[in-house]
Design an enzyme around this catalytic site. Structure first.
Site, PDB file in Angstrom:
ATOM      1  N   LYS A  11       2.144  -3.550 -60.414  1.00 43.24           N
ATOM      2  CA  LYS A  11       3.489  -2.997 -60.529  1.00 43.24           C
ATOM      3  C   LYS A  11       4.002  -2.549 -59.158  1.00 43.24           C
ATOM      4  CE  LYS A  11       2.617  -1.685 -65.361  1.00 43.24           C
ATOM      5  NZ  LYS A  11       2.531  -0.569 -66.343  1.00 43.24           N
ATOM      6  N   TYR A  51       8.688  -6.430 -72.039  1.00 48.28           N
ATOM      7  CA  TYR A  51       8.377  -5.186 -72.756  1.00 48.28           C
ATOM      8  C   TYR A  51       9.187  -5.036 -74.042  1.00 48.28           C
ATOM      9  CZ  TYR A  51       5.457  -3.237 -68.967  1.00 48.28           C
ATOM     10  OH  TYR A  51       4.447  -2.992 -68.066  1.00 48.28           O
ATOM     11  N   HIS A 117      -0.505  -3.937 -64.978  1.00 53.67           N
ATOM     12  CA  HIS A 117      -0.341  -4.362 -66.366  1.00 53.67           C
ATOM     13  C   HIS A 117      -1.410  -5.385 -66.714  1.00 53.67           C
ATOM     14  CE1 HIS A 117       1.383  -6.123 -70.024  1.00 53.67           C
ATOM     15  NE2 HIS A 117       1.097  -7.300 -69.478  1.00 53.67           N
ATOM     16  N   GLU A 128       2.931 -14.152 -72.066  1.00 59.18           N
ATOM     17  CA  GLU A 128       3.370 -13.521 -70.818  1.00 59.18           C
ATOM     18  C   GLU A 128       3.215 -14.468 -69.625  1.00 59.18           C
ATOM     19  OE1 GLU A 128       1.154  -9.841 -70.858  1.00 59.18           O
ATOM     20  OE2 GLU A 128       2.323  -9.058 -72.558  1.00 59.18           O
TER      21      GLU A 128
HETATM   22  P1  DAT Z   1      -0.426  -0.574 -71.424  1.00 57.62           P
HETATM   23  O1  DAT Z   1       0.312  -0.803 -70.116  1.00 57.62           O
HETATM   24  O2  DAT Z   1      -1.675   0.227 -71.207  1.00 57.62           O
HETATM   25  O3  DAT Z   1      -0.660  -1.847 -72.204  1.00 57.62           O
HETATM   26  P2  DAT Z   1       1.699  -0.010 -73.321  1.00 57.62           P
HETATM   27  O4  DAT Z   1       1.778  -1.477 -73.551  1.00 57.62           O
HETATM   28  O5  DAT Z   1       1.577   0.884 -74.511  1.00 57.62           O
HETATM   29  O6  DAT Z   1       0.506   0.370 -72.326  1.00 57.62           O
HETATM   30  O7  DAT Z   1       2.989   0.472 -72.523  1.00 57.62           O
HETATM   31  C1  DAT Z   1       3.502  -0.327 -71.476  1.00 57.62           C
HETATM   32  C2  DAT Z   1       3.901   0.573 -70.330  1.00 57.62           C
HETATM   33  O8  DAT Z   1       4.941   1.471 -70.758  1.00 57.62           O
HETATM   34  C3  DAT Z   1       2.798   1.493 -69.817  1.00 57.62           C
HETATM   35  O9  DAT Z   1       1.959   0.856 -68.881  1.00 57.62           O
HETATM   36  C4  DAT Z   1       3.589   2.597 -69.198  1.00 57.62           C
HETATM   37  C5  DAT Z   1       4.779   2.728 -70.131  1.00 57.62           C
HETATM   38  N1  DAT Z   1       4.536   3.748 -71.159  1.00 57.62           N
HETATM   39  C6  DAT Z   1       3.777   3.610 -72.279  1.00 57.62           C
HETATM   40  N2  DAT Z   1       3.751   4.740 -72.997  1.00 57.62           N
HETATM   41  C7  DAT Z   1       4.529   5.633 -72.314  1.00 57.62           C
HETATM   42  C8  DAT Z   1       4.897   6.967 -72.524  1.00 57.62           C
HETATM   43  N3  DAT Z   1       4.483   7.655 -73.600  1.00 57.62           N
HETATM   44  N4  DAT Z   1       5.688   7.571 -71.594  1.00 57.62           N
HETATM   45  C9  DAT Z   1       6.135   6.885 -70.522  1.00 57.62           C
HETATM   46  N5  DAT Z   1       5.806   5.611 -70.241  1.00 57.62           N
HETATM   47  C10 DAT Z   1       5.017   4.987 -71.130  1.00 57.62           C
HETATM   48 MG    MG Z   2       0.728  -3.144 -73.110  1.00 54.87          MG
END
Ligand code: DAT
Ligand code: MG
Length: 151
Positions: A11, A51, A117, A128
Site C-alpha cells: 500500500k 474493495y 494487502h 484480484e
Molecule cells: P485485510 O486487509 O486484513 O484482508 P479486510 O479485508 O477486512 O482486512 O479490510 C480491508 C482493509 O480495510 C484493511 O486492510 C484496512 C481497512 N479496514 C478494515 N477494517 C477496518 C476498520 N475497522 N477501520 C478502518 N479500516 C479498516
Molecule cells: Mg481483505
C-alpha cells in the site's frame, strides 16, 4: 493443498516508508513464485472495485483515499497454499493484534496504515489478479530453485 495464485499489494504507506524490498523479500524467501510486479498509481474506480465488499462500511471513503494516496506495488504470487500462507506472513488486519514476525506485526501500528494487502481466498486471488493486471503483464516461468522447494 493446491497450487494457487494470490494478489499481494504494498500500500502507499509501504512505498513511502521504503519497505518495498523488505516486504517483497519475505514472500521471495518463503519460496513462492513471483509472476507479476509493477509500481502503479491506482485510480479511484479500481480501488472501489477492489474493495467493493466493504462499500457499506463507515471507513470505506477513507480506505479509498488511502489506497489512492500514492503509488502501490502490485504483485501476483503463485505457490502451494499461497493464499492462506501469505495471509499468515502478512498478519492480522489490525497491526496491534498482528504477531511479531509477521509483516504487519513487525512494520505497522494502525489498521488504516497496515502496509500490505493479501487476497483472502483462491477465488479472490484470481479475481484480484485479473482486476489489477492486464494480459501480457504476467510471466509464466520456472525458478531454478523449484526442485529444492517441492518434493
Ligand atoms: P485485510 O486487509 O486484513 O484482508 P479486510 O479485508 O477486512 O482486512 O479490510 C480491508 C482493509 O480495510 C484493511 O486492510 C484496512 C481497512 N479496514 C478494515 N477494517 C477496518 C476498520 N475497522 N477501520 C478502518 N479500516 C479498516
Ligand atoms: Mg481483505
Amino acid at each position: 493443498v493446491e497450487v494457487e495464485e494470490t494478489y499481494i499489494m504494498i500500500k502507499p504507506d509501504g512505498v513511502q516508508r521504503g519497505l518495498v524490498g523488505e516486504i517483497i523479500s519475505r514472500f521471495e524467501k518463503k519460496g513462492f513464485k513471483l509472476t507479476g510486479l509493477k509500481l502503479f498509481q491506482c485510480p479511484k474506480e479500481l480501488a472501489q472495485e477492489h474493495y467493493k465488499d466493504l462499500q457499506s462500511k463507515p471507513f470505506f471513503p477513507k480506505l479509498i483515499d488511502y489506497i489512492t494516496s500514492g503509488p502501490v506495488v502490485c504483485m501476483a504470487w503463485e505457490g502451494v497454499g499461497v493464499v492462506a500462507s501469505a495471509r499468515k506472513l502478512i498478519g492480522a488486519t489490525n497491526p496491534l493484534n498482528a504477531e511479531p514476525g509477521t509483516i504487519r506485526g513487525d512494520l505497522a501500528v494502525q489498521t488504516g496504515r497496515n502496509v500490505v494487502h493479501g487476497s483472502d481466498s483462491p477465488e479472490n486471488g484470481k479475481r484480484e489478479i485479473a482486476l489489477w493486471f492486464k494480459e501480457g503483464e504476467l510471466c509464466e516461468w520456472a525458478p531454478v530453485q523449484e526442485p529444492w522447494l517441492k518434493e
